[in-house]
Enzyme design. Structure first.
Site, PDB file in Angstrom:
ATOM      1  N   ARG A   1     -10.146 -21.006 -94.927  1.00  0.00           N
ATOM      2  CA  ARG A   1      -9.434 -19.730 -94.860  1.00  0.00           C
ATOM      3  C   ARG A   1      -8.188 -19.917 -93.988  1.00  0.00           C
ATOM      4  NH1 ARG A   1     -10.428 -14.464 -91.247  1.00  0.00           N
ATOM      5  NH2 ARG A   1      -8.676 -13.356 -92.128  1.00  0.00           N
TER       6      ARG A   1
ATOM      7  N   HIS B   1      -1.930 -11.850 -91.671  1.00  0.00           N
ATOM      8  CA  HIS B   1      -2.640 -12.082 -90.412  1.00  0.00           C
ATOM      9  C   HIS B   1      -1.616 -11.870 -89.289  1.00  0.00           C
ATOM     10  CE1 HIS B   1      -6.524 -14.064 -88.844  1.00  0.00           C
ATOM     11  NE2 HIS B   1      -5.863 -13.643 -87.774  1.00  0.00           N
TER      12      HIS B   1
ATOM     13  N   TYR C   1     -17.344 -10.706 -83.317  1.00  0.00           N
ATOM     14  CA  TYR C   1     -17.344 -11.455 -82.055  1.00  0.00           C
ATOM     15  C   TYR C   1     -18.302 -10.874 -81.020  1.00  0.00           C
ATOM     16  CZ  TYR C   1     -13.475 -14.107 -83.887  1.00  0.00           C
ATOM     17  OH  TYR C   1     -12.726 -14.940 -84.685  1.00  0.00           O
TER      18      TYR C   1
END
Ligand code: FCB
Length: 444
Positions: free
Chosen positions: A74, A118, A291
Protein backbone atom coordinates in the site's frame (compact mmCIF):
# COMPACT_ATOMS: atom_id res chain seq x y z
CA UNK A 1 -10.02 -21.26 11.64
CA UNK A 2 -7.65 -20.33 8.87
CA UNK A 3 -7.40 -17.08 6.99
CA UNK A 4 -9.61 -16.46 4.00
CA UNK A 5 -8.29 -17.60 0.62
CA UNK A 6 -6.12 -14.93 -0.97
CA UNK A 7 -5.57 -13.08 2.33
CA UNK A 8 -3.33 -10.07 1.78
CA UNK A 9 -0.30 -9.60 3.95
CA UNK A 10 1.12 -6.22 3.21
CA UNK A 11 3.10 -3.21 4.30
CA UNK A 12 2.10 0.42 3.92
CA UNK A 13 3.76 3.78 3.31
CA UNK A 14 2.64 7.23 2.09
CA UNK A 15 4.22 9.46 -0.55
CA UNK A 16 5.27 12.46 1.51
CA UNK A 17 6.58 10.24 4.30
CA UNK A 18 9.00 8.24 2.13
CA UNK A 19 9.56 9.62 -1.36
CA UNK A 20 11.68 12.77 -1.01
CA UNK A 21 12.61 14.19 -4.45
CA UNK A 22 10.19 17.03 -3.91
CA UNK A 23 11.41 19.09 -6.83
CA UNK A 24 11.89 16.34 -9.34
CA UNK A 25 10.15 15.59 -12.61
CA UNK A 26 7.81 18.52 -12.39
CA UNK A 27 6.34 17.88 -8.94
CA UNK A 28 4.57 20.93 -7.51
CA UNK A 29 4.45 21.99 -3.85
CA UNK A 30 2.02 20.35 -1.46
CA UNK A 31 0.57 21.67 1.77
CA UNK A 32 3.05 19.47 3.62
CA UNK A 33 6.06 21.02 1.86
CA UNK A 34 4.88 24.46 2.87
CA UNK A 35 3.95 23.39 6.40
CA UNK A 36 7.21 21.53 7.06
CA UNK A 37 9.24 24.49 5.79
CA UNK A 38 7.44 26.86 8.15
CA UNK A 39 9.60 27.27 11.27
CA UNK A 40 8.16 25.68 14.39
CA UNK A 41 5.67 23.41 12.66
CA UNK A 42 7.60 20.13 12.60
CA UNK A 43 9.86 18.95 15.39
CA UNK A 44 13.47 20.06 14.82
CA UNK A 45 12.53 21.58 11.48
CA UNK A 46 12.49 18.21 9.72
CA UNK A 47 10.94 18.12 6.24
CA UNK A 48 10.07 15.47 3.66
CA UNK A 49 12.56 16.91 1.14
CA UNK A 50 14.64 13.72 1.15
CA UNK A 51 12.73 11.39 3.49
CA UNK A 52 13.71 7.78 2.66
CA UNK A 53 14.61 8.74 -0.90
CA UNK A 54 12.13 6.07 -2.00
CA UNK A 55 11.69 8.01 -5.26
CA UNK A 56 15.18 6.84 -6.25
CA UNK A 57 15.66 3.77 -4.08
CA UNK A 58 12.37 2.04 -4.86
CA UNK A 59 14.08 -0.92 -6.59
CA UNK A 60 15.86 -1.72 -3.32
CA UNK A 61 12.61 -1.25 -1.40
CA UNK A 62 10.70 -3.54 -3.77
CA UNK A 63 13.45 -6.14 -3.29
CA UNK A 64 13.03 -5.81 0.48
CA UNK A 65 9.30 -6.45 0.09
CA UNK A 66 9.82 -9.44 -2.18
CA UNK A 67 12.20 -10.91 0.37
CA UNK A 68 9.64 -10.21 3.10
CA UNK A 69 7.06 -12.19 1.18
CA UNK A 70 4.24 -9.64 1.25
CA UNK A 71 1.71 -10.03 -1.55
CA UNK A 72 0.57 -6.40 -1.48
CA UNK A 73 2.13 -2.95 -1.01
CA UNK A 74 0.00 0.00 0.00
CA UNK A 75 1.57 3.27 -1.13
CA UNK A 76 0.14 6.65 -2.06
CA UNK A 77 0.34 8.67 -5.22
CA UNK A 78 1.49 12.25 -4.66
CA UNK A 79 -1.22 14.40 -6.19
CA UNK A 80 1.30 17.26 -6.78
CA UNK A 81 3.41 14.93 -8.94
CA UNK A 82 0.43 14.14 -11.16
CA UNK A 83 -1.14 17.61 -11.21
CA UNK A 84 1.47 20.11 -9.97
CA UNK A 85 -1.09 22.91 -9.84
CA UNK A 86 -3.89 20.69 -8.58
CA UNK A 87 -5.91 20.63 -11.78
CA UNK A 88 -5.65 20.27 -15.52
CA UNK A 89 -3.60 17.92 -17.65
CA UNK A 90 -1.54 15.20 -16.01
CA UNK A 91 2.21 15.61 -15.73
CA UNK A 92 3.36 12.43 -17.50
CA UNK A 93 6.71 12.30 -15.70
CA UNK A 94 4.93 12.18 -12.37
CA UNK A 95 2.81 9.27 -13.48
CA UNK A 96 5.84 7.52 -15.03
CA UNK A 97 7.29 7.02 -11.57
CA UNK A 98 4.22 5.13 -10.36
CA UNK A 99 3.97 3.26 -13.62
CA UNK A 100 7.48 1.86 -13.15
CA UNK A 101 6.82 1.09 -9.50
CA UNK A 102 3.60 -0.77 -10.31
CA UNK A 103 5.32 -2.87 -12.97
CA UNK A 104 8.19 -3.74 -10.65
CA UNK A 105 5.77 -4.72 -7.89
CA UNK A 106 3.76 -6.96 -10.17
CA UNK A 107 6.97 -8.58 -11.42
CA UNK A 108 7.81 -9.32 -7.78
CA UNK A 109 4.38 -10.87 -7.16
CA UNK A 110 3.20 -7.90 -5.10
CA UNK A 111 -0.22 -6.39 -5.78
CA UNK A 112 -0.21 -2.59 -5.63
CA UNK A 113 -2.81 -1.00 -3.32
CA UNK A 114 -2.91 2.69 -4.17
CA UNK A 115 -4.03 5.49 -1.86
CA UNK A 116 -4.91 8.64 -3.76
CA UNK A 117 -4.96 11.16 -0.96
CA UNK A 118 -2.61 10.67 1.94
CA UNK A 119 -2.64 14.34 2.96
CA UNK A 120 -0.38 16.01 0.36
CA UNK A 121 -2.84 18.47 -1.19
CA UNK A 122 -1.36 20.57 -4.03
CA UNK A 123 -0.64 23.96 -2.45
CA UNK A 124 -2.43 25.93 -5.21
CA UNK A 125 -5.66 24.17 -4.18
CA UNK A 126 -5.04 25.11 -0.56
CA UNK A 127 -4.51 28.70 -1.67
CA UNK A 128 -8.01 28.52 -3.15
CA UNK A 129 -9.46 27.33 0.18
CA UNK A 130 -8.33 23.71 0.31
CA UNK A 131 -10.91 21.28 1.66
CA UNK A 132 -12.99 24.22 2.93
CA UNK A 133 -13.76 24.83 -0.73
CA UNK A 134 -16.31 22.47 -2.28
CA UNK A 135 -14.49 22.74 -5.59
CA UNK A 136 -11.59 20.69 -4.18
CA UNK A 137 -13.89 17.63 -4.22
CA UNK A 138 -14.28 17.99 -8.00
CA UNK A 139 -10.54 18.54 -8.43
CA UNK A 140 -9.93 15.35 -6.45
CA UNK A 141 -12.21 13.32 -8.72
CA UNK A 142 -10.31 14.66 -11.70
CA UNK A 143 -7.01 13.57 -10.17
CA UNK A 144 -8.50 10.12 -9.44
CA UNK A 145 -9.57 9.85 -13.06
CA UNK A 146 -6.10 10.70 -14.34
CA UNK A 147 -4.36 8.28 -12.00
CA UNK A 148 -6.72 5.43 -12.88
CA UNK A 149 -6.52 6.21 -16.56
CA UNK A 150 -2.84 5.36 -16.40
CA UNK A 151 -2.77 2.60 -13.78
CA UNK A 152 -6.15 0.91 -13.29
CA UNK A 153 -5.27 -1.86 -15.74
CA UNK A 154 -2.64 -3.05 -13.23
CA UNK A 155 -3.66 -1.76 -9.80
CA UNK A 156 -6.03 -4.13 -8.02
CA UNK A 157 -7.05 -1.93 -5.12
CA UNK A 158 -7.77 1.80 -4.79
CA UNK A 159 -8.14 3.75 -1.57
CA UNK A 160 -9.55 7.21 -2.22
CA UNK A 161 -8.86 8.98 1.09
CA UNK A 162 -6.64 8.15 4.02
CA UNK A 163 -8.04 9.15 7.41
CA UNK A 164 -10.11 12.19 6.43
CA UNK A 165 -10.87 12.75 10.12
CA UNK A 166 -7.20 13.55 10.74
CA UNK A 167 -7.14 16.05 7.87
CA UNK A 168 -10.20 17.75 9.30
CA UNK A 169 -9.16 17.67 12.96
CA UNK A 170 -5.38 18.02 12.92
CA UNK A 171 -5.09 19.92 9.65
CA UNK A 172 -7.99 22.36 9.72
CA UNK A 173 -9.41 22.42 13.26
CA UNK A 174 -6.36 22.27 15.57
CA UNK A 175 -3.62 23.29 13.13
CA UNK A 176 -1.01 20.74 14.18
CA UNK A 177 -0.74 19.18 10.70
CA UNK A 178 -0.77 20.83 7.27
CA UNK A 179 -2.31 23.17 6.31
CA UNK A 180 -2.09 24.31 9.93
CA UNK A 181 -5.42 26.11 10.18
CA UNK A 182 -7.11 26.55 13.54
CA UNK A 183 -10.76 26.73 12.58
CA UNK A 184 -11.97 24.49 15.41
CA UNK A 185 -15.60 23.53 14.71
CA UNK A 186 -15.67 25.77 11.65
CA UNK A 187 -13.52 23.07 10.02
CA UNK A 188 -16.59 20.82 9.65
CA UNK A 189 -17.13 21.54 5.93
CA UNK A 190 -13.81 19.80 5.25
CA UNK A 191 -15.52 16.57 6.33
CA UNK A 192 -18.30 16.94 3.81
CA UNK A 193 -16.04 18.09 0.99
CA UNK A 194 -13.60 15.22 1.48
CA UNK A 195 -16.46 12.73 1.52
CA UNK A 196 -17.96 14.28 -1.59
CA UNK A 197 -14.54 14.00 -3.22
CA UNK A 198 -14.46 10.34 -2.19
CA UNK A 199 -17.88 9.65 -3.73
CA UNK A 200 -17.05 11.45 -6.96
CA UNK A 201 -13.71 9.66 -7.13
CA UNK A 202 -15.39 6.25 -6.77
CA UNK A 203 -17.28 6.92 -10.01
CA UNK A 204 -14.22 8.40 -11.73
CA UNK A 205 -12.09 5.39 -10.77
CA UNK A 206 -14.67 2.88 -11.92
CA UNK A 207 -15.11 4.73 -15.22
CA UNK A 208 -11.44 4.00 -15.92
CA UNK A 209 -11.74 0.34 -14.98
CA UNK A 210 -10.66 0.32 -11.32
CA UNK A 211 -11.66 -3.04 -9.91
CA UNK A 212 -11.75 -2.62 -6.14
CA UNK A 213 -12.41 0.77 -4.56
CA UNK A 214 -12.75 1.90 -0.94
CA UNK A 215 -11.40 4.35 1.62
CA UNK A 216 -9.28 4.03 4.77
CA UNK A 217 -10.61 5.49 7.99
CA UNK A 218 -8.99 6.00 11.34
CA UNK A 219 -10.81 4.34 14.23
CA UNK A 220 -10.32 4.72 17.95
CA UNK A 221 -12.62 3.03 20.46
CA UNK A 222 -14.04 5.71 22.78
CA UNK A 223 -13.81 4.89 26.46
CA UNK A 224 -15.58 7.01 29.10
CA UNK A 225 -13.02 8.01 31.74
CA UNK A 226 -15.48 6.97 34.43
CA UNK A 227 -18.02 4.54 33.00
CA UNK A 228 -20.39 5.23 35.90
CA UNK A 229 -20.55 8.95 35.01
CA UNK A 230 -23.33 9.85 32.56
CA UNK A 231 -21.44 13.01 31.56
CA UNK A 232 -18.32 10.97 30.69
CA UNK A 233 -20.43 8.49 28.75
CA UNK A 234 -21.95 11.36 26.78
CA UNK A 235 -18.46 12.68 26.08
CA UNK A 236 -17.41 9.25 24.78
CA UNK A 237 -20.50 9.09 22.57
CA UNK A 238 -19.81 12.53 21.15
CA UNK A 239 -16.21 11.55 20.39
CA UNK A 240 -17.39 8.30 18.81
CA UNK A 241 -19.63 10.28 16.45
CA UNK A 242 -16.85 12.63 15.55
CA UNK A 243 -14.01 10.14 15.21
CA UNK A 244 -15.57 6.82 14.27
CA UNK A 245 -18.87 7.59 12.59
CA UNK A 246 -18.68 10.90 10.73
CA UNK A 247 -16.69 9.41 7.86
CA UNK A 248 -18.24 5.94 7.87
CA UNK A 249 -21.99 6.33 8.42
CA UNK A 250 -22.47 8.50 5.31
CA UNK A 251 -20.44 6.15 3.13
CA UNK A 252 -22.14 2.97 4.34
CA UNK A 253 -25.60 4.24 5.16
CA UNK A 254 -25.99 7.55 3.35
CA UNK A 255 -26.49 9.79 6.39
CA UNK A 256 -24.37 11.67 8.88
CA UNK A 257 -24.58 10.58 12.51
CA UNK A 258 -26.30 12.91 14.95
CA UNK A 259 -23.70 15.64 15.50
CA UNK A 260 -25.94 17.63 17.83
CA UNK A 261 -23.38 17.38 20.64
CA UNK A 262 -21.03 19.55 18.61
CA UNK A 263 -23.56 22.41 18.76
CA UNK A 264 -24.31 24.65 15.79
CA UNK A 265 -25.94 23.58 12.55
CA UNK A 266 -23.64 20.58 11.93
CA UNK A 267 -23.06 19.67 8.32
CA UNK A 268 -26.53 20.39 6.93
CA UNK A 269 -25.66 23.80 5.41
CA UNK A 270 -23.00 22.22 3.18
CA UNK A 271 -25.00 19.28 1.88
CA UNK A 272 -26.43 19.88 -1.60
CA UNK A 273 -29.13 17.78 -3.22
CA UNK A 274 -27.82 14.35 -4.21
CA UNK A 275 -24.53 14.73 -2.31
CA UNK A 276 -25.44 11.97 0.12
CA UNK A 277 -26.16 9.49 -2.62
CA UNK A 278 -22.83 10.32 -4.27
CA UNK A 279 -21.07 9.79 -0.94
CA UNK A 280 -22.87 6.48 -0.44
CA UNK A 281 -21.77 5.10 -3.81
CA UNK A 282 -21.19 1.40 -3.19
CA UNK A 283 -17.61 0.55 -2.22
CA UNK A 284 -15.88 -2.81 -2.37
CA UNK A 285 -14.10 -2.65 0.97
CA UNK A 286 -13.53 -0.50 4.01
CA UNK A 287 -9.95 0.18 5.13
CA UNK A 288 -9.45 0.18 8.90
CA UNK A 289 -6.49 2.00 10.44
CA UNK A 290 -6.10 1.22 14.11
CA UNK A 291 -3.51 2.35 16.65
CA UNK A 292 -5.07 2.99 20.07
CA UNK A 293 -8.25 3.65 22.07
CA UNK A 294 -9.10 7.12 23.46
CA UNK A 295 -10.41 7.99 26.93
CA UNK A 296 -12.88 10.83 27.28
CA UNK A 297 -14.33 12.85 30.08
CA UNK A 298 -16.90 15.61 30.18
CA UNK A 299 -15.40 18.92 29.03
CA UNK A 300 -15.20 22.03 31.19
CA UNK A 301 -18.29 24.23 30.86
CA UNK A 302 -16.54 26.68 28.51
CA UNK A 303 -14.70 23.98 26.51
CA UNK A 304 -14.85 24.27 22.71
CA UNK A 305 -15.62 20.57 22.21
CA UNK A 306 -18.17 18.21 23.80
CA UNK A 307 -15.38 15.97 25.15
CA UNK A 308 -11.98 16.16 26.79
CA UNK A 309 -9.33 13.56 26.08
CA UNK A 310 -7.49 12.08 29.02
CA UNK A 311 -4.65 9.55 29.11
CA UNK A 312 -5.39 5.87 28.92
CA UNK A 313 -3.46 4.47 31.87
CA UNK A 314 -2.59 0.97 32.98
CA UNK A 315 -1.21 -0.29 29.67
CA UNK A 316 2.26 -0.40 28.18
CA UNK A 317 2.86 2.36 25.65
CA UNK A 318 4.70 2.74 22.35
CA UNK A 319 7.38 5.30 21.60
CA UNK A 320 4.61 7.78 20.74
CA UNK A 321 3.17 7.20 24.21
CA UNK A 322 0.20 5.42 22.64
CA UNK A 323 -1.34 2.70 24.86
CA UNK A 324 -0.99 -0.84 23.53
CA UNK A 325 -4.46 -2.41 23.74
CA UNK A 326 -5.02 -5.25 21.26
CA UNK A 327 -8.40 -6.00 22.89
CA UNK A 328 -9.61 -2.56 21.84
CA UNK A 329 -8.75 -3.51 18.26
CA UNK A 330 -10.92 -6.61 18.55
CA UNK A 331 -13.79 -4.67 20.09
CA UNK A 332 -13.53 -2.08 17.34
CA UNK A 333 -13.86 -4.76 14.66
CA UNK A 334 -16.85 -6.22 16.47
CA UNK A 335 -18.38 -2.76 16.86
CA UNK A 336 -18.08 -2.11 13.13
CA UNK A 337 -19.87 -5.32 12.37
CA UNK A 338 -22.52 -4.61 15.00
CA UNK A 339 -23.10 -1.08 13.78
CA UNK A 340 -23.33 -1.67 10.05
CA UNK A 341 -24.18 -5.40 9.94
CA UNK A 342 -25.19 -6.26 6.38
CA UNK A 343 -24.05 -2.89 5.10
CA UNK A 344 -20.45 -3.58 6.09
CA UNK A 345 -18.28 -4.42 3.08
CA UNK A 346 -15.19 -6.64 3.46
CA UNK A 347 -12.55 -5.06 5.69
CA UNK A 348 -8.84 -4.63 5.15
CA UNK A 349 -6.66 -3.54 8.03
CA UNK A 350 -4.93 -0.83 6.03
CA UNK A 351 -2.68 0.32 8.90
CA UNK A 352 -1.56 -1.02 12.24
CA UNK A 353 1.82 -0.67 13.87
CA UNK A 354 3.96 1.09 16.45
CA UNK A 355 7.01 3.28 16.87
CA UNK A 356 9.91 2.60 19.19
CA UNK A 357 13.30 4.31 19.44
CA UNK A 358 15.01 1.52 17.51
CA UNK A 359 18.77 1.61 17.08
CA UNK A 360 21.19 -0.48 15.11
CA UNK A 361 23.19 -2.44 17.70
CA UNK A 362 26.95 -3.04 17.68
CA UNK A 363 26.39 -6.35 15.89
CA UNK A 364 24.50 -4.57 13.11
CA UNK A 365 21.03 -5.87 14.07
CA UNK A 366 17.97 -4.00 15.31
CA UNK A 367 16.34 -5.84 18.17
CA UNK A 368 12.74 -4.60 18.23
CA UNK A 369 11.13 -7.26 20.35
CA UNK A 370 8.48 -4.81 21.53
CA UNK A 371 7.28 -4.36 17.93
CA UNK A 372 7.08 -8.12 17.46
CA UNK A 373 4.93 -8.36 20.58
CA UNK A 374 2.72 -5.51 19.38
CA UNK A 375 2.17 -7.01 15.93
CA UNK A 376 1.71 -10.51 17.28
CA UNK A 377 -1.00 -9.41 19.74
CA UNK A 378 -2.84 -7.27 17.18
CA UNK A 379 -2.73 -9.93 14.49
CA UNK A 380 -4.07 -12.41 17.07
CA UNK A 381 -6.95 -10.00 17.79
CA UNK A 382 -7.67 -9.75 14.08
CA UNK A 383 -7.66 -13.54 13.79
CA UNK A 384 -10.19 -13.76 16.61
CA UNK A 385 -12.39 -11.33 14.69
CA UNK A 386 -12.06 -13.50 11.58
CA UNK A 387 -12.99 -16.55 13.64
CA UNK A 388 -16.06 -14.58 14.78
CA UNK A 389 -17.08 -14.40 11.14
CA UNK A 390 -15.99 -10.81 10.42
CA UNK A 391 -14.94 -10.58 6.80
CA UNK A 392 -11.33 -9.33 6.96
CA UNK A 393 -9.26 -9.89 3.86
CA UNK A 394 -5.91 -8.33 4.53
CA UNK A 395 -3.50 -6.75 7.00
CA UNK A 396 -0.99 -4.01 6.19
CA UNK A 397 1.71 -3.28 8.75
CA UNK A 398 2.57 0.39 9.15
CA UNK A 399 5.24 0.74 7.96
CA UNK A 400 7.74 -0.87 5.62
CA UNK A 401 10.33 1.77 6.48
CA UNK A 402 11.06 4.22 9.25
CA UNK A 403 9.86 7.48 7.74
CA UNK A 404 8.76 11.10 8.16
CA UNK A 405 6.15 10.94 10.90
CA UNK A 406 4.39 14.23 10.14
CA UNK A 407 4.73 16.83 12.94
CA UNK A 408 7.12 14.51 14.80
CA UNK A 409 9.59 14.48 11.91
CA UNK A 410 12.02 11.55 11.79
CA UNK A 411 12.01 10.94 15.55
CA UNK A 412 9.45 8.11 15.73
CA UNK A 413 10.48 4.90 13.98
CA UNK A 414 7.52 2.85 12.73
CA UNK A 415 9.34 0.64 10.21
CA UNK A 416 9.98 -3.05 9.92
CA UNK A 417 13.13 -1.77 8.24
CA UNK A 418 15.41 0.73 9.95
CA UNK A 419 16.54 3.73 7.90
CA UNK A 420 19.77 5.58 8.63
CA UNK A 421 18.84 9.04 7.34
CA UNK A 422 22.51 10.08 6.94
CA UNK A 423 23.38 7.24 4.58
CA UNK A 424 19.92 5.96 3.54
CA UNK A 425 21.08 2.50 4.57
CA UNK A 426 18.20 0.10 5.16
CA UNK A 427 18.57 -2.49 7.92
CA UNK A 428 15.75 -4.99 8.36
CA UNK A 429 14.80 -5.16 12.02
CA UNK A 430 14.07 -8.38 13.89
CA UNK A 431 10.35 -7.73 13.33
CA UNK A 432 10.96 -7.95 9.58
CA UNK A 433 12.23 -11.52 9.95
CA UNK A 434 9.35 -12.31 12.29
CA UNK A 435 6.75 -10.96 9.82
CA UNK A 436 8.44 -12.84 6.97
CA UNK A 437 8.18 -16.10 8.93
CA UNK A 438 4.56 -15.41 9.87
CA UNK A 439 3.61 -14.77 6.25
CA UNK A 440 5.47 -17.88 5.07
CA UNK A 441 3.80 -20.05 7.74
CA UNK A 442 0.32 -18.73 7.05
CA UNK A 443 0.58 -19.30 3.32
CA UNK A 444 1.44 -23.00 3.72
C1 FCB B 1 -1.64 7.28 10.64
C2 FCB B 1 -1.22 7.82 9.28
C3 FCB B 1 0.11 7.32 8.80
C4 FCB B 1 1.11 7.23 9.91
C5 FCB B 1 0.55 6.53 11.12
C6 FCB B 1 1.52 6.38 12.26
O1 FCB B 1 -2.57 8.13 11.22
O2 FCB B 1 -2.19 7.46 8.32
O3 FCB B 1 0.53 8.13 7.74
O4 FCB B 1 1.63 8.48 10.20
O5 FCB B 1 -0.60 7.19 11.56
Amino acid sequence: MGLPEGFRWGVATAAYQVEGAVHEDGRGPSTWDVFAHTPGRVRDGHTGDVACDHYHRWPEDVALMRELGVNSYRFSIAWPRVQPSGSGAANPRGLDFYDRLVDALLAAGIDPAVTLYHWDLPQPLEDAGGWMNRDTAYRFAEFAYRAADRLADRVGMWITLNEPVVVMAYGYAFGVYAPGRTLMLDALPTAHHQLLGHGLAVTALRSRGARRVGLANHYSPAWPADPSSAADRDAALAFDGFMNRMFTDPVLSGAYPDLGALGGPGLAPYVHDLDMSVIASPIDFLGVNYYQPTRLKAPPADGPLPFDMVDVTGYPVTGMGWPIVPDAFLSLLRALRGRYSNGLPPLYITENGCSFPDEVGPDGTVDDTARIEFLDAHIAAMRTAIDDGIDIRGYYAWSLLDNFEWAEGYHPRFGLVHVDYETQKRTPKRSYGWYRDLIAASSK
